[in-house]
Design an enzyme around this catalytic site. Structure first.
Site, PDB file in Angstrom:
ATOM      1  N   ASP A   1      -2.248  -0.735   5.906  1.00 15.93           N
ATOM      2  CA  ASP A   1      -2.502  -0.081   7.193  1.00 15.93           C
ATOM      3  C   ASP A   1      -3.966   0.174   7.519  1.00 15.93           C
ATOM      4  O   ASP A   1      -4.275   0.580   8.638  1.00 15.93           O
ATOM      5  CB  ASP A   1      -1.769   1.271   7.229  1.00 15.93           C
ATOM      6  CG  ASP A   1      -2.446   2.311   6.352  1.00 15.93           C
ATOM      7  OD1 ASP A   1      -2.531   2.081   5.124  1.00 15.93           O
ATOM      8  OD2 ASP A   1      -2.915   3.325   6.888  1.00 15.93           O
TER       9      ASP A   1
ATOM     10  N   ASP B   1      -0.186   5.222   0.909  1.00 13.99           N
ATOM     11  CA  ASP B   1      -0.417   6.153   2.018  1.00 13.99           C
ATOM     12  C   ASP B   1      -0.643   5.394   3.320  1.00 13.99           C
ATOM     13  O   ASP B   1      -1.485   4.506   3.403  1.00 13.99           O
ATOM     14  CB  ASP B   1      -1.635   7.026   1.722  1.00 13.99           C
ATOM     15  CG  ASP B   1      -1.426   7.919   0.513  1.00 13.99           C
ATOM     16  OD1 ASP B   1      -0.862   9.007   0.675  1.00 13.99           O
ATOM     17  OD2 ASP B   1      -1.810   7.502  -0.598  1.00 13.99           O
TER      18      ASP B   1
ATOM     19  N   ASP C   1       0.856  -1.177   0.000  1.00 11.14           N
ATOM     20  CA  ASP C   1       0.000   0.000   0.000  1.00 11.14           C
ATOM     21  C   ASP C   1       0.898   1.234   0.000  1.00 11.14           C
ATOM     22  O   ASP C   1       2.102   1.149   0.287  1.00 11.14           O
ATOM     23  CB  ASP C   1      -0.893  -0.051   1.242  1.00 11.14           C
ATOM     24  CG  ASP C   1      -1.724   1.192   1.421  1.00 11.14           C
ATOM     25  OD1 ASP C   1      -2.325   1.657   0.439  1.00 11.14           O
ATOM     26  OD2 ASP C   1      -1.763   1.719   2.550  1.00 11.14           O
TER      27      ASP C   1
END
Length: 251
Positions: free
Chosen positions: A194, A17, A15
């Site tokens: 996240d 951001d 991922d």
């Protein structure tokens, strides 16, 4: 938690951001460490091409953030997928949110200062990090636009944001599609993410014999530790003895 060493039988999905990059107040203010493109290039070499970014950002924005590095990637949670041979798969082709939805969101943003609209080719993200007190208002507005049974679009919760995106794709879908790429096929996938949108990618990686690493658990919630893990793997495997420049310097 003991982090895995990357080996020649792994495929790595990252991922962007909140995983490789620290979350910024608004998406356009994100800061990319100058050495990150080099680090990703070296990791891709380590894995013989089995590296991909899987992000809610569009493919064009991923490329802009990581330039000059270009790699296999999935943008908008899999709505746009680029394979290692540069072929791009768009699913569903040409789908964009209706104009009345865009107009309603723009009208709200003009009234609620700090609400940030991030347009995407196949959807839109609405960020309320700067106006957390408007969270309920923004969710109510977006829910009024996209019903639970809408045939084409769904709501995707994110960190201090809500996204309208295609119903037919997810980061799990992106992992499944990319694992059919020649560079990825037959490898053990590792997905690092996240937030809620990454759970589907982690589940797909686990189902395919690999694993998911949550930034909050494996890296203390710190993207800098994700980048440090990548650097350690490069340095461990590099037989030439060539060192990477410090993170704050491009070299």
């Amino acid at each position: 938690m003991i982090l895995p060493d990357l080996t020649a039988d792994h495929a790595l999905f990252l991922d962007l951001d909140g995983t490789l990059l620290e979350i910024a107040a608004t998406p356009d203010l994100v800061v990319v460490p100058p050495t990150l493109p080099l680090v990703l290039d070296r990791v891709r070499s380590l894995l013989d091409g089995a590296l991909a970014i899987v992000s809610g950002r569009s493919l064009a924005t991923i490329d802009q953030l990581l330039k000059p590095f270009v790699l296999a990637a999935a943008g908008e949670h899999g709505a746009g997928i680029r394979f290692n041979n540069s072929t791009v798969e768009e699913t569903p082709e040409g789908l964009g949110i209706p104009r009345p939805w865009s107009e309603a969101l723009d009208a709200a943003a003009s009234q609620w200062r700090g609400m940030f609209i991030e347009p995407k080719p196949h959807g839109v993200a609405v960020h309320y990090r700067l106006v957390p007190e408007r969270r309920d208002d923004i969710w109510k507005l977006v829910r009024s636009l996209v019903t639970d049974d809408h045939p084409w679009f769904r709501l995707i919760p994110a960190r201090k944001a809500i996204e309208i995106g295609p119903r037919s794709v997810s980061k799990g879908y992106a992992v499944d599609r990319l694992m059919n790429d020649a560079a990825f096929r037959g490898r053990r996938p590792i997905f690092v993410g996240d937030d809620f949108t990454d759970e589907a990618g982690m589940s797909a990686a686990t189902r395919l014999g690999g694993m998911g690493l949550r930034v909050q658990e494996a890296f203390k919630g710190d993207p800098a530790l994700v980048r440090a893990w990548l650097r350690r793997n490069i340095e461990r495997s590099d037989k030439s003895g060539a060192s990477l420049p410090a993170e704050g310097h491009a070299g």
